[in-house]
Design a protein around this motif. Structure first.
Motif, PDB file in Angstrom:
ATOM      1  N   LYS A  70      -7.172  -8.255  -0.751  1.00 49.10           N
ATOM      2  CA  LYS A  70      -8.561  -7.785  -0.752  1.00 49.10           C
ATOM      3  C   LYS A  70      -8.667  -6.262  -0.749  1.00 49.10           C
ATOM      4  CE  LYS A  70      -9.452 -12.130  -0.348  1.00 49.10           C
ATOM      5  NZ  LYS A  70      -9.625 -12.920  -1.594  1.00 49.10           N
ATOM      6  N   MET A  71      -7.568  -5.579  -1.104  1.00 49.65           N
ATOM      7  CA  MET A  71      -7.550  -4.108  -1.208  1.00 49.65           C
ATOM      8  C   MET A  71      -6.352  -3.699  -2.047  1.00 49.65           C
ATOM      9  SD  MET A  71      -5.970  -2.776   2.449  1.00 49.65           S
ATOM     10  CE  MET A  71      -7.222  -3.533   3.472  1.00 49.65           C
ATOM     11  N   SER A  72      -6.372  -2.460  -2.550  1.00 47.15           N
ATOM     12  CA  SER A  72      -5.241  -1.950  -3.317  1.00 47.15           C
ATOM     13  C   SER A  72      -4.213  -1.324  -2.388  1.00 47.15           C
ATOM     14  CB  SER A  72      -5.716  -0.905  -4.335  1.00 47.15           C
ATOM     15  OG  SER A  72      -4.605  -0.298  -4.974  1.00 47.15           O
ATOM     16  N   LEU A  73      -2.924  -1.551  -2.689  1.00 50.22           N
ATOM     17  CA  LEU A  73      -1.835  -1.007  -1.873  1.00 50.22           C
ATOM     18  C   LEU A  73      -1.020   0.028  -2.630  1.00 50.22           C
ATOM     19  CD1 LEU A  73      -0.454  -4.356  -0.368  1.00 50.22           C
ATOM     20  CD2 LEU A  73      -2.281  -2.905   0.536  1.00 50.22           C
ATOM     21  N   ARG A  74      -1.500   0.480  -3.779  1.00 48.88           N
ATOM     22  CA  ARG A  74      -0.644   1.266  -4.669  1.00 48.88           C
ATOM     23  C   ARG A  74      -0.507   2.744  -4.297  1.00 48.88           C
ATOM     24  NH1 ARG A  74      -3.863   2.067 -10.406  1.00 48.88           N
ATOM     25  NH2 ARG A  74      -5.915   2.590  -9.580  1.00 48.88           N
ATOM     26  N   LYS A  75      -1.372   3.294  -3.465  1.00 49.53           N
ATOM     27  CA  LYS A  75      -1.319   4.720  -3.156  1.00 49.53           C
ATOM     28  C   LYS A  75      -0.073   5.078  -2.344  1.00 49.53           C
ATOM     29  CE  LYS A  75      -3.960   8.519  -1.081  1.00 49.53           C
ATOM     30  NZ  LYS A  75      -5.187   8.893  -0.353  1.00 49.53           N
ATOM     31  N   TYR A  76       0.629   6.138  -2.774  1.00 46.75           N
ATOM     32  CA  TYR A  76       1.820   6.620  -2.056  1.00 46.75           C
ATOM     33  C   TYR A  76       1.411   7.343  -0.776  1.00 46.75           C
ATOM     34  CZ  TYR A  76       5.849   9.544  -0.893  1.00 46.75           C
ATOM     35  OH  TYR A  76       6.871  10.167  -0.240  1.00 46.75           O
ATOM     36  N   VAL A  77       2.152   7.095   0.308  1.00 45.36           N
ATOM     37  CA  VAL A  77       1.902   7.772   1.589  1.00 45.36           C
ATOM     38  C   VAL A  77       3.188   8.479   2.014  1.00 45.36           C
ATOM     39  CG1 VAL A  77       1.212   7.527   3.994  1.00 45.36           C
ATOM     40  CG2 VAL A  77       0.220   6.016   2.255  1.00 45.36           C
ATOM     41  N   PRO A  78       3.183   9.818   2.130  1.00 45.52           N
ATOM     42  CA  PRO A  78       4.391  10.552   2.540  1.00 45.52           C
ATOM     43  C   PRO A  78       4.815  10.172   3.952  1.00 45.52           C
ATOM     44  CG  PRO A  78       2.706  12.033   1.654  1.00 45.52           C
ATOM     45  CD  PRO A  78       2.041  10.713   1.875  1.00 45.52           C
ATOM     46  N   SER A  79       6.109  10.326   4.227  1.00 41.33           N
ATOM     47  CA  SER A  79       6.624  10.010   5.556  1.00 41.33           C
ATOM     48  C   SER A  79       6.319  11.133   6.549  1.00 41.33           C
ATOM     49  CB  SER A  79       8.138   9.800   5.499  1.00 41.33           C
ATOM     50  OG  SER A  79       8.661   9.629   6.796  1.00 41.33           O
ATOM     51  N   LYS A  80       5.921  10.750   7.751  1.00 41.27           N
ATOM     52  CA  LYS A  80       5.737  11.703   8.846  1.00 41.27           C
ATOM     53  C   LYS A  80       7.025  11.846   9.663  1.00 41.27           C
ATOM     54  CE  LYS A  80       0.815  10.630   9.624  1.00 41.27           C
ATOM     55  NZ  LYS A  80      -0.165  10.126  10.642  1.00 41.27           N
ATOM     56  N   PHE A  81       8.009  11.006   9.331  1.00 40.72           N
ATOM     57  CA  PHE A  81       9.173  10.899  10.195  1.00 40.72           C
ATOM     58  C   PHE A  81      10.484  11.178   9.459  1.00 40.72           C
ATOM     59  CE2 PHE A  81       5.846   8.031  11.691  1.00 40.72           C
ATOM     60  CZ  PHE A  81       5.685   8.461  13.006  1.00 40.72           C
ATOM     61  N   ARG A  82      10.409  11.926   8.355  1.00 34.97           N
ATOM     62  CA  ARG A  82      11.634  12.202   7.595  1.00 34.97           C
ATOM     63  C   ARG A  82      12.611  13.033   8.419  1.00 34.97           C
ATOM     64  NH1 ARG A  82      12.769  11.652   2.279  1.00 34.97           N
ATOM     65  NH2 ARG A  82      10.568  11.268   1.806  1.00 34.97           N
ATOM     66  N   ASP A  83      12.117  14.067   9.083  1.00 29.40           N
ATOM     67  CA  ASP A  83      13.002  14.940   9.858  1.00 29.40           C
ATOM     68  C   ASP A  83      13.452  14.294  11.164  1.00 29.40           C
ATOM     69  OD1 ASP A  83      12.833  16.924   7.924  1.00 29.40           O
ATOM     70  OD2 ASP A  83      11.129  17.912   8.894  1.00 29.40           O
ATOM     71  N   SER A  84      12.539  13.604  11.835  1.00 27.98           N
ATOM     72  CA  SER A  84      12.864  13.054  13.148  1.00 27.98           C
ATOM     73  C   SER A  84      13.624  11.729  13.081  1.00 27.98           C
ATOM     74  CB  SER A  84      11.580  12.840  13.963  1.00 27.98           C
ATOM     75  OG  SER A  84      10.706  11.927  13.299  1.00 27.98           O
ATOM     76  N   HIS A  85      13.332  10.891  12.058  1.00 30.28           N
ATOM     77  CA  HIS A  85      13.936   9.569  11.989  1.00 30.28           C
ATOM     78  C   HIS A  85      14.646   9.294  10.662  1.00 30.28           C
ATOM     79  CE1 HIS A  85      11.058   9.067  15.275  1.00 30.28           C
ATOM     80  NE2 HIS A  85      11.715   7.981  15.640  1.00 30.28           N
ATOM     81  N   GLY A  86      14.641  10.235   9.741  1.00 28.46           N
ATOM     82  CA  GLY A  86      15.268   9.997   8.439  1.00 28.46           C
ATOM     83  C   GLY A  86      14.544   8.957   7.623  1.00 28.46           C
ATOM     84  N   ALA A  87      13.240   8.758   7.908  1.00 26.56           N
ATOM     85  CA  ALA A  87      12.455   7.729   7.226  1.00 26.56           C
ATOM     86  C   ALA A  87      11.851   8.277   5.942  1.00 26.56           C
ATOM     87  CB  ALA A  87      11.346   7.218   8.147  1.00 26.56           C
ATOM     88  N   THR A  88      11.807   7.457   4.900  1.00 22.92           N
ATOM     89  CA  THR A  88      11.239   7.862   3.617  1.00 22.92           C
ATOM     90  C   THR A  88       9.762   7.467   3.544  1.00 22.92           C
ATOM     91  OG1 THR A  88      11.952   5.789   2.591  1.00 22.92           O
ATOM     92  CG2 THR A  88      13.465   7.650   2.467  1.00 22.92           C
ATOM     93  N   GLY A  89       9.076   7.929   2.498  1.00 23.33           N
ATOM     94  CA  GLY A  89       7.654   7.644   2.338  1.00 23.33           C
ATOM     95  C   GLY A  89       7.389   6.219   1.881  1.00 23.33           C
ATOM     96  N   SER A  90       6.100   5.861   1.860  1.00 20.90           N
ATOM     97  CA  SER A  90       5.689   4.505   1.509  1.00 20.90           C
ATOM     98  C   SER A  90       5.299   4.434   0.032  1.00 20.90           C
ATOM     99  CB  SER A  90       4.488   4.081   2.376  1.00 20.90           C
ATOM    100  OG  SER A  90       3.966   2.853   1.951  1.00 20.90           O
ATOM    101  N   THR A  91       6.145   3.781  -0.754  1.00 22.85           N
ATOM    102  CA  THR A  91       5.888   3.580  -2.176  1.00 22.85           C
ATOM    103  C   THR A  91       5.720   2.089  -2.448  1.00 22.85           C
ATOM    104  OG1 THR A  91       7.242   5.510  -2.739  1.00 22.85           O
ATOM    105  CG2 THR A  91       6.773   3.949  -4.500  1.00 22.85           C
ATOM    106  N   ALA A  92       4.682   1.712  -3.189  1.00 18.50           N
ATOM    107  CA  ALA A  92       4.425   0.301  -3.457  1.00 18.50           C
ATOM    108  C   ALA A  92       5.382  -0.227  -4.527  1.00 18.50           C
ATOM    109  CB  ALA A  92       2.977   0.107  -3.895  1.00 18.50           C
ATOM    110  N   THR A  93       6.181  -1.203  -4.189  1.00 19.40           N
ATOM    111  CA  THR A  93       7.112  -1.813  -5.131  1.00 19.40           C
ATOM    112  C   THR A  93       6.354  -2.738  -6.080  1.00 19.40           C
ATOM    113  OG1 THR A  93       8.839  -1.797  -3.426  1.00 19.40           O
ATOM    114  CG2 THR A  93       9.202  -3.217  -5.341  1.00 19.40           C
ATOM    115  N   PRO A  94       6.545  -2.605  -7.404  1.00 16.22           N
ATOM    116  CA  PRO A  94       5.831  -3.473  -8.350  1.00 16.22           C
ATOM    117  C   PRO A  94       6.099  -4.959  -8.101  1.00 16.22           C
ATOM    118  CG  PRO A  94       6.815  -1.611  -9.495  1.00 16.22           C
ATOM    119  CD  PRO A  94       7.363  -1.583  -8.098  1.00 16.22           C
ATOM    120  N   TYR A  95       5.100  -5.772  -8.324  1.00 19.03           N
ATOM    121  CA  TYR A  95       5.239  -7.210  -8.133  1.00 19.03           C
ATOM    122  C   TYR A  95       6.385  -7.775  -8.963  1.00 19.03           C
ATOM    123  CZ  TYR A  95       0.863  -7.835  -5.495  1.00 19.03           C
ATOM    124  OH  TYR A  95      -0.106  -7.809  -4.526  1.00 19.03           O
TER     125      TYR A  95
END
Length: 229
Positions: A43-68
């Motif tokens: 019931k909503m779009s999930l395609r927008k990329y969201v940068p990671s807030k935790f790359r430096d502190s946790h080595g986490a990458t950003g949120s990219t929507a994987t194609p169906y």
């Protein structure tokens, strides 16, 4: 098989500006199609990329929507039944889980996401689904022993990724299917590693005349067998 396909995404032509412009243009129909599927499932779009807030502190990458279609290529639904327990580590807004729901997955689906803002989006759309659970937290602090299927779309930078594999090796008690997407920098780390058995490996880039990403992305599927360690 893996080496032959590796040469595919290393070709210079795929790094050219012209190819990237062409890919960007031909990705749009795929993105729009996936957004329509998002709205059907979530019931909503999930395609927008969201940068990671935790790359430096946790080595986490950003949120990219994987194609169906990429999820469909990577995850063999014949290996998943109602008793399976599937988890997406670093699930972002939950696109992989939405893709499995789109394929009528009836098993338990779990998403782990460190970024509370992003996890809240996944929690909001998945609330109507009894078989979906979103956990907002650090994946390193969550026991993985109960899962039969684990999806990782490069949620960590290289060194953290290697540490997480060691965590999985300690905690997994049964044969587990482990799916790696965007693994061209990391997948070879598991080749010939005790307990890890390559099931299939491929390249996600274009399909039926449309591009799935700006550059070729490799995926690998392994079966982890604890007793083989």
């Amino acid at each position: 098989m893996g080496r032959l396909k590796d040469s595919f995404y290393k070709k210079k032509m795929y790094k050219s500006k012209l190819m990237k412009i062409l890919a960007a243009i031909l990705m749009k129909p795929v993105s729009l199609r996936d957004a329509m599927r998002d709205k059907k499932v979530c019931k909503m779009s999930l395609r927008k990329y969201v940068p990671s807030k935790f790359r430096d502190s946790h080595g986490a990458t950003g949120s990219t929507a994987t194609p169906y279609s990429v999820v469909k290529d990577i995850v063999d639904m014949d290996n998943i039944n109602e008793n399976s327990k599937f988890v997406d580590v670093g699930c972002g807004k939950g696109r992989v889980l939405a893709a499995l729901l789109h394929q009528k997955a009836m098993c338990k689906l779990v998403g782990i996401e460190l970024n509370e803002e992003v996890a809240d989006i996944a929690k909001t759309w998945s609330e109507p689904y009894d078989n979906v659970e979103i956990i907002c937290g650090d994946a390193f602090k969550i026991d993985m022993g109960e899962y039969t299927d684990i999806f990782l779309a490069r949620p960590f930078e290289t060194e953290l990724f290697k540490e997480y594999l060691q965590k999985l090796e300690k905690e997994l008690k049964q044969e587990t299917n482990v799916y790696f997407y965007v693994d061209q920098f990391l997948g070879d780390f598991l080749d010939n590693r005790e307990g890890w058995h390559l099931q299939k490996r491929g390249i996600s880039y274009f399909r039926k005349g449309f591009f799935m990403s700006l550059s070729p992305q490799r995926y690998s599927v392994f079966k982890f067998i604890p007793n083989d360690k």
